[in-house]
Design a protein around this motif. Structure first.
Motif, short mmCIF file in Angstrom:
data_model
loop_
_atom_site.label_atom_id
_atom_site.label_comp_id
_atom_site.label_asym_id
_atom_site.label_seq_id
_atom_site.Cartn_x
_atom_site.Cartn_y
_atom_site.Cartn_z
N THR A 82 0.82 -1.21 0.00
CA THR A 82 0.00 0.00 0.00
C THR A 82 0.86 1.27 0.00
O THR A 82 0.33 2.37 -0.04
CB THR A 82 -0.94 0.04 1.22
OG1 THR A 82 -0.17 -0.04 2.42
CG2 THR A 82 -1.93 -1.13 1.18
N GLU A 83 2.18 1.11 0.06
CA GLU A 83 3.08 2.27 0.01
C GLU A 83 2.86 3.05 -1.29
O GLU A 83 2.60 2.46 -2.34
CB GLU A 83 4.53 1.81 0.05
CG GLU A 83 4.99 1.16 1.32
CD GLU A 83 6.41 0.65 1.17
OE1 GLU A 83 7.35 1.47 1.26
OE2 GLU A 83 6.58 -0.56 0.91
N THR A 84 3.02 4.35 -1.22
CA THR A 84 2.84 5.19 -2.40
C THR A 84 4.09 5.26 -3.27
O THR A 84 4.00 5.58 -4.45
CB THR A 84 2.47 6.63 -2.00
OG1 THR A 84 3.59 7.24 -1.34
CG2 THR A 84 1.25 6.65 -1.09
N GLY A 85 5.25 5.00 -2.67
CA GLY A 85 6.50 5.14 -3.41
C GLY A 85 7.00 6.56 -3.52
O GLY A 85 8.00 6.83 -4.17
N ASP A 111 8.21 10.03 -1.45
CA ASP A 111 8.66 10.57 -0.17
C ASP A 111 7.68 11.62 0.32
O ASP A 111 7.27 12.52 -0.42
CB ASP A 111 10.05 11.20 -0.33
CG ASP A 111 11.13 10.17 -0.63
OD1 ASP A 111 10.88 8.97 -0.37
OD2 ASP A 111 12.19 10.56 -1.14
N GLY A 112 7.28 11.49 1.58
CA GLY A 112 6.39 12.47 2.20
C GLY A 112 4.92 12.25 1.91
O GLY A 112 4.08 13.02 2.39
N ILE A 113 4.57 11.24 1.11
CA ILE A 113 3.17 10.95 0.79
C ILE A 113 2.80 9.61 1.41
O ILE A 113 3.24 8.55 0.95
CB ILE A 113 2.91 10.91 -0.73
CG1 ILE A 113 3.36 12.22 -1.38
CG2 ILE A 113 1.44 10.63 -1.01
CD1 ILE A 113 2.59 13.44 -0.93
N ASP A 114 2.01 9.65 2.48
CA ASP A 114 1.60 8.43 3.17
C ASP A 114 0.41 7.79 2.49
O ASP A 114 -0.38 8.47 1.81
CB ASP A 114 1.23 8.76 4.63
CG ASP A 114 2.42 9.23 5.44
OD1 ASP A 114 3.55 8.75 5.18
OD2 ASP A 114 2.23 10.08 6.33
N PRO A 115 0.24 6.48 2.69
CA PRO A 115 -0.97 5.83 2.15
C PRO A 115 -2.22 6.39 2.81
O PRO A 115 -2.26 6.59 4.03
CB PRO A 115 -0.77 4.36 2.52
CG PRO A 115 0.68 4.20 2.83
CD PRO A 115 1.13 5.53 3.37
N HIS A 116 -3.25 6.65 2.01
CA HIS A 116 -4.52 7.13 2.55
C HIS A 116 -5.18 5.98 3.30
O HIS A 116 -5.17 4.82 2.84
CB HIS A 116 -5.41 7.58 1.40
CG HIS A 116 -6.63 8.33 1.83
ND1 HIS A 116 -7.73 7.71 2.38
CD2 HIS A 116 -6.93 9.66 1.78
CE1 HIS A 116 -8.66 8.60 2.65
NE2 HIS A 116 -8.20 9.81 2.30
N PRO A 117 -5.78 6.23 4.47
CA PRO A 117 -6.40 5.14 5.24
C PRO A 117 -7.44 4.33 4.46
O PRO A 117 -7.53 3.11 4.62
CB PRO A 117 -7.05 5.87 6.42
CG PRO A 117 -6.26 7.13 6.57
CD PRO A 117 -5.84 7.51 5.19
N GLU A 118 -8.21 5.00 3.59
CA GLU A 118 -9.21 4.26 2.82
C GLU A 118 -8.56 3.38 1.76
O GLU A 118 -9.08 2.31 1.42
CB GLU A 118 -10.21 5.22 2.17
CG GLU A 118 -11.08 5.99 3.15
CD GLU A 118 -12.03 5.09 3.95
OE1 GLU A 118 -12.25 3.94 3.54
OE2 GLU A 118 -12.53 5.56 4.98
N ALA A 119 -7.43 3.83 1.22
CA ALA A 119 -6.69 3.01 0.27
C ALA A 119 -6.16 1.75 0.95
O ALA A 119 -6.22 0.64 0.39
CB ALA A 119 -5.55 3.81 -0.34
N VAL A 120 -5.64 1.92 2.15
CA VAL A 120 -5.14 0.77 2.91
C VAL A 120 -6.29 -0.18 3.22
O VAL A 120 -6.17 -1.41 3.08
CB VAL A 120 -4.46 1.25 4.21
CG1 VAL A 120 -4.10 0.06 5.10
CG2 VAL A 120 -3.24 2.09 3.89
N ARG A 121 -7.41 0.38 3.63
CA ARG A 121 -8.57 -0.45 3.95
C ARG A 121 -9.01 -1.27 2.74
O ARG A 121 -9.34 -2.46 2.86
CB ARG A 121 -9.72 0.44 4.42
CG ARG A 121 -11.00 -0.31 4.79
CD ARG A 121 -12.13 0.67 5.12
NE ARG A 121 -13.40 -0.03 5.29
CZ ARG A 121 -14.58 0.56 5.26
NH1 ARG A 121 -14.65 1.88 5.06
NH2 ARG A 121 -15.68 -0.14 5.40
N ALA A 122 -9.01 -0.66 1.56
CA ALA A 122 -9.42 -1.36 0.34
C ALA A 122 -8.51 -2.54 0.05
O ALA A 122 -8.97 -3.66 -0.23
CB ALA A 122 -9.43 -0.39 -0.84
N ALA A 123 -7.19 -2.32 0.12
CA ALA A 123 -6.25 -3.40 -0.16
C ALA A 123 -6.37 -4.52 0.87
O ALA A 123 -6.31 -5.71 0.52
CB ALA A 123 -4.83 -2.85 -0.20
#
Length: 475
Positions: free
Chosen positions: A265-268, A270-282
């Protein structure tokens, strides 16, 4: 009573063939919905009611004679980046607002010969260069019907909006760096980015072709239905190949045995964290895949958006714009271009052959790193986007220079599949607390589109997502 647009595309085709509904009735139903809804949603650049009624009447005559062409009588929208004979094709640019091609693009011709009834051209950003759909032709953005204050992404934003709102049963789109999958994510839809060469970009040819045309649909079977028509490579395609199988048949069978699936779920960035809803989906998809007997392993993202990679991606858009715009737009009309297009055009004119070669090398290395890291896996699982749809104006709020980074921060999960040439499918996951759709992405091995779609269909049957619709669906 069930309205025609509530049926899947496959069900509509069965109804057409059985005589339960005529193509004229179906086409008029969709044209009425377009007339009632599109002013607020921005799905279409051009609507062709007279042409559509004529094509529908012809389809009814052929159906009565027993013709069973794959899409005969089914209404369809064509993305406005793709040439349509006799129908205005603007590429989202006011500089081309009166352009009417003499010939269909290759895939458009396949869809029309398969019997599809063209009701219009769907909305796109100017020359498809952004992941949000806004231009000076329509004067209104394509928005998600789940919240019309937010973009439905791009460049296939109009196509996704139309399908989600029940203005089309399925739609033709394309995907250059995620631009079919990210609109699907904002609209609770399915989008398939085929392997490089499965669907031809003719008359465009290129040694390096990250873009490809895509089906956008509400279900995996509907997407497979459209893909079966589109997957007939132009004979001169440098990357062309044929799957030798029907995707509509393939998806009826569940994958044999458990698959090895990599997840991150990492964005790849720097400084941009995964959005909680994106993590939840995965995580939702990973849990269901494990229940279905697949081996899901969370791994670090194989490659990051280093500065050379980020520059190379922007360079690709700059050079593409600098090559395309002078070929299409006369100098006297270039003042009609949108600010971001002019920004890319000016930057592209300063790039050298050495810049292009180094950029291609950086993207090749980036793609190869993914292929190497995933060699022991059958499929990769990620979010489709880093969060739900964003508000209108989001990308330009800090000026044109910041547009690339703002777009990449949200659409970071999709470009690598284009650069590797691997097949990818975007699937709905859930809706957040505000009702906005969130999606997941599966990426398969290059030229293993059939097994990937079979896995997507297995997740659909297992209930990965609920059958949800925006409020306008019931109008």
């Amino acid at each position: 009573m069930t309205e025609p647009h509530e049926l899947s595309a496959a069900e509509q085709l069965r109804a057409l063939r059985s005589g339960e509904i005529s193509s004229l009735e179906l086409t008029r139903h969709y044209l009425t919905r377009i007339g009632e809804l599109d002013g607020a949603l921005g799905a279409f650049v051009t609507v062709t009611p007279e042409l559509a009624i004529g094509e529908a009447a012809r389809a009814d005559r052929l159906l009565a004679r027993g013709d069973r062409s794959p899409l005969l009588g089914l209404p369809l929208g064509i993305k406005d980046l793709n040439a349509t004979a006799g129908i205005r094709t603007t590429s989202g640019s006011a500089a081309l607002d009166d352009h009417v091609p003499a010939q269909d693009a290759w895939t458009v011709g396949l869809l029309r010969r398969a019997g599809a009834v063209v009701v219009g051209k769907t909305n796109v950003p100017e020359f498809g260069v952004t992941c949000f759909t806004e231009n000076n032709v329509t004067g209104r953005p394509a928005v998600t019907p789940y919240d019309p204050s937010r973009y439905s992404s791009g460049s296939s934003g109009g196509a996704a909006t139309a399908v989600a709102a029940g203005m089309l049963p399925v739609a033709h789109g394309s995907d250059g760096a995620g631009s079919g999958r990210t609109p699907a994510a904002t609209c609770h839809l399915v989008a398939v980015k085929p392997s490089r060469g499965l669907v031809s970009l003719a008359p465009v040819t290129s040694f390096f072709s990250p873009g490809i045309e895509t089906p956008i649909a509400r279900t995996v079977p509907d997407a497979a239905l459209l893909l079966d028509v589109m997957a007939q490579p132009w004979p001169g395609d440098l990357h062309g190949w044929h799957p030798g199988q029907s995707f509509a048949d393939t998806i009826r069978r569940s994958p044999s045995g458990g698959l090895r699936i990599a997840m991150w779920t990492e964005t790849g960035m720097d400084g941009i964290d995964p959005h909680p809803e994106a993590v939840r989906a995965a995580e939702r998809a990973a849990n269901l895949l494990r229940e279905l007997g697949h081996d899901v392993q969370e791994i670090p993202i194989p490659a990051r958006y280093t500065e050379p990679v980020r520059r190379a991606i922007v360079l690709w858009f700059e050079v593409r714009t600098a090559a395309m715009v002078p070929a299409l737009v006369p100098p006297g009309r270039q003042d009609l271009l949108m600010p971001y297009t002019r920004y890319l055009l000016a930057a592209g004119r300063t790039r050298s052959g050495t810049d292009v070669e180094l950029g291609q090398a950086a993207l090749a290395q980036y793609a190869s790193t993914f292929l190497d890291a995933l060699a022991g896996f059958d499929v990769a699982l990620t979010p489709t986007t880093n969060g739900p749809a964003v508000p209108i104006g989001h990308y330009l709020s800090d000026g044109v220079e910041q547009v690339p980074d703002r777009m990449l921060a949200w659409s970071c999960h999709t470009p690598w599949a284009n650069f590797t040439g691997a097949p990818a499918v975007a699937l709905p996951s859930h809706q957040d607390s505000g009702g906005l759709p969130v999606g997941v992405q599966l990426v398969g091995r290059p030229r293993h589109d059939g097994p990937l779609l079979a896995l997507a269909a297995q997740l659909e049957r297992a209930g990965l997502w609920a059958d949800a619709h925006p409020p306008c669906w019931h109008q």
